[in-house]
Design a protein around this motif. Structure first.
Motif, PDB file in Angstrom:
ATOM      1  N   LEU A 102     -13.426   7.543 -11.373  1.00  0.00           N
ATOM      2  CA  LEU A 102     -12.614   8.567 -10.739  1.00  0.00           C
ATOM      3  C   LEU A 102     -11.126   8.444 -11.057  1.00  0.00           C
ATOM      4  O   LEU A 102     -10.434   9.447 -11.176  1.00  0.00           O
ATOM      5  CB  LEU A 102     -12.820   8.526  -9.220  1.00  0.00           C
ATOM      6  N   PHE A 103     -10.615   7.218 -11.153  1.00  0.00           N
ATOM      7  CA  PHE A 103      -9.186   7.070 -11.406  1.00  0.00           C
ATOM      8  C   PHE A 103      -8.854   5.659 -11.876  1.00  0.00           C
ATOM      9  O   PHE A 103      -9.627   4.721 -11.686  1.00  0.00           O
ATOM     10  CB  PHE A 103      -8.354   7.392 -10.154  1.00  0.00           C
ATOM     11  N   ILE A 104      -7.682   5.565 -12.494  1.00  0.00           N
ATOM     12  CA  ILE A 104      -7.032   4.294 -12.779  1.00  0.00           C
ATOM     13  C   ILE A 104      -5.832   4.221 -11.846  1.00  0.00           C
ATOM     14  O   ILE A 104      -4.921   5.055 -11.924  1.00  0.00           O
ATOM     15  CB  ILE A 104      -6.563   4.210 -14.245  1.00  0.00           C
ATOM     16  N   ASP A 105      -5.828   3.279 -10.936  1.00  0.00           N
ATOM     17  CA  ASP A 105      -4.725   3.121  -9.987  1.00  0.00           C
ATOM     18  C   ASP A 105      -3.622   2.317 -10.667  1.00  0.00           C
ATOM     19  O   ASP A 105      -3.794   1.137 -10.974  1.00  0.00           O
ATOM     20  CB  ASP A 105      -5.228   2.397  -8.732  1.00  0.00           C
ATOM     21  N   CYS A 106      -2.484   2.974 -10.916  1.00  0.00           N
ATOM     22  CA  CYS A 106      -1.345   2.305 -11.548  1.00  0.00           C
ATOM     23  C   CYS A 106      -0.450   1.620 -10.523  1.00  0.00           C
ATOM     24  O   CYS A 106       0.492   0.914 -10.896  1.00  0.00           O
ATOM     25  CB  CYS A 106      -0.521   3.313 -12.340  1.00  0.00           C
ATOM     26  N   GLU A 124      -3.677  10.919   1.280  1.00  0.00           N
ATOM     27  CA  GLU A 124      -4.926  11.545   1.729  1.00  0.00           C
ATOM     28  C   GLU A 124      -5.869  11.783   0.558  1.00  0.00           C
ATOM     29  O   GLU A 124      -7.077  11.513   0.658  1.00  0.00           O
ATOM     30  CB  GLU A 124      -4.624  12.872   2.441  1.00  0.00           C
ATOM     31  N   GLU A 125      -5.339  12.270  -0.556  1.00  0.00           N
ATOM     32  CA  GLU A 125      -6.183  12.497  -1.735  1.00  0.00           C
ATOM     33  C   GLU A 125      -6.668  11.168  -2.306  1.00  0.00           C
ATOM     34  O   GLU A 125      -7.833  11.023  -2.695  1.00  0.00           O
ATOM     35  CB  GLU A 125      -5.412  13.278  -2.799  1.00  0.00           C
ATOM     36  N   TYR A 126      -5.764  10.197  -2.350  1.00  0.00           N
ATOM     37  CA  TYR A 126      -6.133   8.880  -2.879  1.00  0.00           C
ATOM     38  C   TYR A 126      -7.236   8.250  -2.037  1.00  0.00           C
ATOM     39  O   TYR A 126      -8.225   7.734  -2.577  1.00  0.00           O
ATOM     40  CB  TYR A 126      -4.907   7.971  -2.897  1.00  0.00           C
ATOM     41  N   GLU A 127      -7.087   8.285  -0.721  1.00  0.00           N
ATOM     42  CA  GLU A 127      -8.068   7.660   0.157  1.00  0.00           C
ATOM     43  C   GLU A 127      -9.433   8.324   0.011  1.00  0.00           C
ATOM     44  O   GLU A 127     -10.469   7.644   0.009  1.00  0.00           O
ATOM     45  CB  GLU A 127      -7.603   7.740   1.606  1.00  0.00           C
ATOM     46  N   CYS A 142       0.857  -1.182   0.000  1.00  0.00           N
ATOM     47  CA  CYS A 142       0.000   0.000   0.000  1.00  0.00           C
ATOM     48  C   CYS A 142       0.899   1.240   0.000  1.00  0.00           C
ATOM     49  O   CYS A 142       1.160   1.829   1.049  1.00  0.00           O
ATOM     50  CB  CYS A 142      -0.930   0.007   1.212  1.00  0.00           C
ATOM     51  N   PRO A 143       1.406   1.645  -1.178  1.00  0.00           N
ATOM     52  CA  PRO A 143       2.285   2.812  -1.246  1.00  0.00           C
ATOM     53  C   PRO A 143       1.605   4.067  -0.694  1.00  0.00           C
ATOM     54  O   PRO A 143       0.419   4.296  -0.940  1.00  0.00           O
ATOM     55  CB  PRO A 143       2.559   2.949  -2.749  1.00  0.00           C
ATOM     56  N   LYS A 144       2.355   4.852   0.037  1.00  0.00           N
ATOM     57  CA  LYS A 144       1.774   6.043   0.658  1.00  0.00           C
ATOM     58  C   LYS A 144       1.532   7.159  -0.349  1.00  0.00           C
ATOM     59  O   LYS A 144       0.672   8.012  -0.146  1.00  0.00           O
ATOM     60  CB  LYS A 144       2.681   6.531   1.801  1.00  0.00           C
ATOM     61  N   LYS A 145       2.324   7.186  -1.409  1.00  0.00           N
ATOM     62  CA  LYS A 145       2.017   8.052  -2.552  1.00  0.00           C
ATOM     63  C   LYS A 145       1.520   7.134  -3.656  1.00  0.00           C
ATOM     64  O   LYS A 145       2.124   6.102  -3.916  1.00  0.00           O
ATOM     65  CB  LYS A 145       3.255   8.813  -3.028  1.00  0.00           C
ATOM     66  N   ARG A 146       0.426   7.506  -4.306  1.00  0.00           N
ATOM     67  CA  ARG A 146      -0.132   6.627  -5.325  1.00  0.00           C
ATOM     68  C   ARG A 146       0.052   7.221  -6.703  1.00  0.00           C
ATOM     69  O   ARG A 146      -0.128   8.423  -6.909  1.00  0.00           O
ATOM     70  CB  ARG A 146      -1.617   6.381  -5.060  1.00  0.00           C
ATOM     71  N   PHE A 147       0.415   6.347  -7.623  1.00  0.00           N
ATOM     72  CA  PHE A 147       0.582   6.767  -9.003  1.00  0.00           C
ATOM     73  C   PHE A 147      -0.694   6.402  -9.755  1.00  0.00           C
ATOM     74  O   PHE A 147      -1.039   5.224  -9.866  1.00  0.00           O
ATOM     75  CB  PHE A 147       1.799   6.076  -9.616  1.00  0.00           C
ATOM     76  N   VAL A 148      -1.400   7.401 -10.229  1.00  0.00           N
ATOM     77  CA  VAL A 148      -2.703   7.184 -10.845  1.00  0.00           C
ATOM     78  C   VAL A 148      -2.797   7.919 -12.179  1.00  0.00           C
ATOM     79  O   VAL A 148      -2.031   8.838 -12.465  1.00  0.00           O
ATOM     80  CB  VAL A 148      -3.861   7.663  -9.932  1.00  0.00           C
ATOM     81  N   ILE A 149      -3.762   7.501 -12.971  1.00  0.00           N
ATOM     82  CA  ILE A 149      -4.155   8.237 -14.173  1.00  0.00           C
ATOM     83  C   ILE A 149      -5.616   8.633 -13.999  1.00  0.00           C
ATOM     84  O   ILE A 149      -6.467   7.773 -13.740  1.00  0.00           O
ATOM     85  CB  ILE A 149      -4.000   7.386 -15.446  1.00  0.00           C
ATOM     86  N   PHE A 150      -5.888   9.902 -14.108  1.00  0.00           N
ATOM     87  CA  PHE A 150      -7.278  10.346 -14.134  1.00  0.00           C
ATOM     88  C   PHE A 150      -7.757  10.219 -15.572  1.00  0.00           C
ATOM     89  O   PHE A 150      -7.095  10.717 -16.497  1.00  0.00           O
ATOM     90  CB  PHE A 150      -7.391  11.784 -13.635  1.00  0.00           C
ATOM     91  N   LEU A 196     -10.609   9.860  -2.691  1.00  0.00           N
ATOM     92  CA  LEU A 196     -11.165   9.424  -3.970  1.00  0.00           C
ATOM     93  C   LEU A 196     -11.628   7.971  -3.912  1.00  0.00           C
ATOM     94  O   LEU A 196     -12.672   7.620  -4.472  1.00  0.00           O
ATOM     95  CB  LEU A 196     -10.097   9.587  -5.069  1.00  0.00           C
ATOM     96  N   LEU A 197     -10.838   7.136  -3.240  1.00  0.00           N
ATOM     97  CA  LEU A 197     -11.196   5.722  -3.111  1.00  0.00           C
ATOM     98  C   LEU A 197     -12.533   5.556  -2.415  1.00  0.00           C
ATOM     99  O   LEU A 197     -13.407   4.813  -2.902  1.00  0.00           O
ATOM    100  CB  LEU A 197     -10.097   4.993  -2.340  1.00  0.00           C
ATOM    101  N   GLN A 198     -12.724   6.215  -1.296  1.00  0.00           N
ATOM    102  CA  GLN A 198     -13.973   6.090  -0.550  1.00  0.00           C
ATOM    103  C   GLN A 198     -15.150   6.603  -1.376  1.00  0.00           C
ATOM    104  O   GLN A 198     -16.239   6.032  -1.352  1.00  0.00           O
ATOM    105  CB  GLN A 198     -13.866   6.827   0.781  1.00  0.00           C
ATOM    106  N   LYS A 199     -14.935   7.680  -2.104  1.00  0.00           N
ATOM    107  CA  LYS A 199     -15.993   8.215  -2.967  1.00  0.00           C
ATOM    108  C   LYS A 199     -16.312   7.245  -4.088  1.00  0.00           C
ATOM    109  O   LYS A 199     -17.480   6.985  -4.406  1.00  0.00           O
ATOM    110  CB  LYS A 199     -15.559   9.573  -3.530  1.00  0.00           C
ATOM    111  N   GLY A 200     -15.262   6.707  -4.695  1.00  0.00           N
ATOM    112  CA  GLY A 200     -15.454   5.784  -5.820  1.00  0.00           C
ATOM    113  C   GLY A 200     -16.110   4.477  -5.430  1.00  0.00           C
ATOM    114  O   GLY A 200     -16.881   3.903  -6.195  1.00  0.00           O
ATOM    115  N   LEU A 201     -15.823   3.984  -4.243  1.00  0.00           N
ATOM    116  CA  LEU A 201     -16.414   2.723  -3.787  1.00  0.00           C
ATOM    117  C   LEU A 201     -17.921   2.824  -3.613  1.00  0.00           C
ATOM    118  O   LEU A 201     -18.643   1.824  -3.682  1.00  0.00           O
ATOM    119  CB  LEU A 201     -15.773   2.272  -2.471  1.00  0.00           C
ATOM    120  N   GLN A 202     -18.404   4.037  -3.400  1.00  0.00           N
ATOM    121  CA  GLN A 202     -19.846   4.242  -3.237  1.00  0.00           C
ATOM    122  C   GLN A 202     -20.572   4.228  -4.584  1.00  0.00           C
ATOM    123  O   GLN A 202     -21.798   4.286  -4.634  1.00  0.00           O
ATOM    124  CB  GLN A 202     -20.090   5.572  -2.524  1.00  0.00           C
ATOM    125  N   GLY A 203     -19.792   4.154  -5.651  1.00  0.00           N
ATOM    126  CA  GLY A 203     -20.381   4.070  -6.992  1.00  0.00           C
ATOM    127  C   GLY A 203     -20.812   5.389  -7.527  1.00  0.00           C
ATOM    128  O   GLY A 203     -21.527   5.501  -8.502  1.00  0.00           O
TER     129      GLY A 203
END
Length: 217
Positions: free
Chosen positions: A183-187, A205-208, A58-66, A210-217
């Motif tokens: 919301l994102f593609i988690d790389c 913090e930003e990833y978490e 669980c990397p603390k900085k996440r590499f994503v593509i919006f 977005l993750l919680q928002k995205g999980l709600q659909g």
């Protein structure tokens, strides 16, 4: 930071914020559908060498593509204009994952073991692991697979059978995800290839959030 041990009989993970600086959080457990879903829904994923114990990251900085930020270079735009492309969804999940494994084994080694293939196929049968393939002039050009939960996509591995195959697949898929309000593609980890296509780091913090928002659909 210590590395925590998870047990097969206990369906839980340590708090992701306790991961080491390199992203390693825990060792052990299994690859059951329930555990994999729990992991991804908390930003955790398995990555380990075949034959070794399962390592959870669980990397603390996440590499994503919006999806809206997918970068299409000038050369890729010209390439795409020259060919007819067709994107497929779940054409053959097992085949796509195995192609990813073979390409990586041939080039640089792979974490995609028999155990991983079986586990993600079960996840696919439950509707969570998906494969994406791109056809160039009706010939398979490339693709990738990953995990889809809510409005979040967690990328796992890619393959190319033709020049730019995986790039074209990712571009088409990102455009599809944008239309569907993902919301994102988690790389997961940084690569120069993904950075060139629009990938960037965001804070935990930003990833978490977005993750919680995205999980709600």
């Amino acid at each position: 930071m210590p590395v925590f041990r998870v047990h097969e009989k206990e369906l839980s993970f340590p708090n992701p914020i306790l991961a080491r600086d390199d992203g390693l959080l825990a060792v052990g457990g299994d690859l059951s559908v329930e555990r994999l879903l729990l992991a991804y829904s908390h930003g955790i994923f398995p990555w380990y060498n075949p034959g070794e114990e399962i390592l959870w990251w669980c990397p603390k900085k996440r590499f994503v593509i919006f999806p809206s930020e997918i970068h299409i270079s000038h050369s890729m735009k010209k390439y795409i204009k020259k060919h007819a492309f067709r994107i497929a969804w779940n054409r053959n999940f097992a085949d796509t994952m195995h192609r990813c494994r073979l390409k990586r084994e041939f080039n640089e080694g792979t974490w995609i073991s028999d155990e991983m293939e079986e586990a993600y196929y079960h996840l696919h049968k439950q509707g969570y692991a998906v494969s994406v393939e791109i056809f160039e002039d009706e010939e398979l050009a490339g693709g990738f697979y990953g995990v889809c939960i809510g409005k979040c996509f967690f990328g796992e591995s890619m393959f190319s059978e033709k020049q730019n195959g995986s790039k074209t697949a990712l571009i088409a898929f990102a455009q599809l995800l944008e239309r569907q309000n993902f919301l994102f593609i988690d790389c997961q980890f940084h690569t120069e290839h993904l950075e060139s296509m629009g990938g960037r780091y965001i804070s935990w913090e930003e990833y978490e959030e977005l993750l919680q928002k995205g999980l709600q659909g």
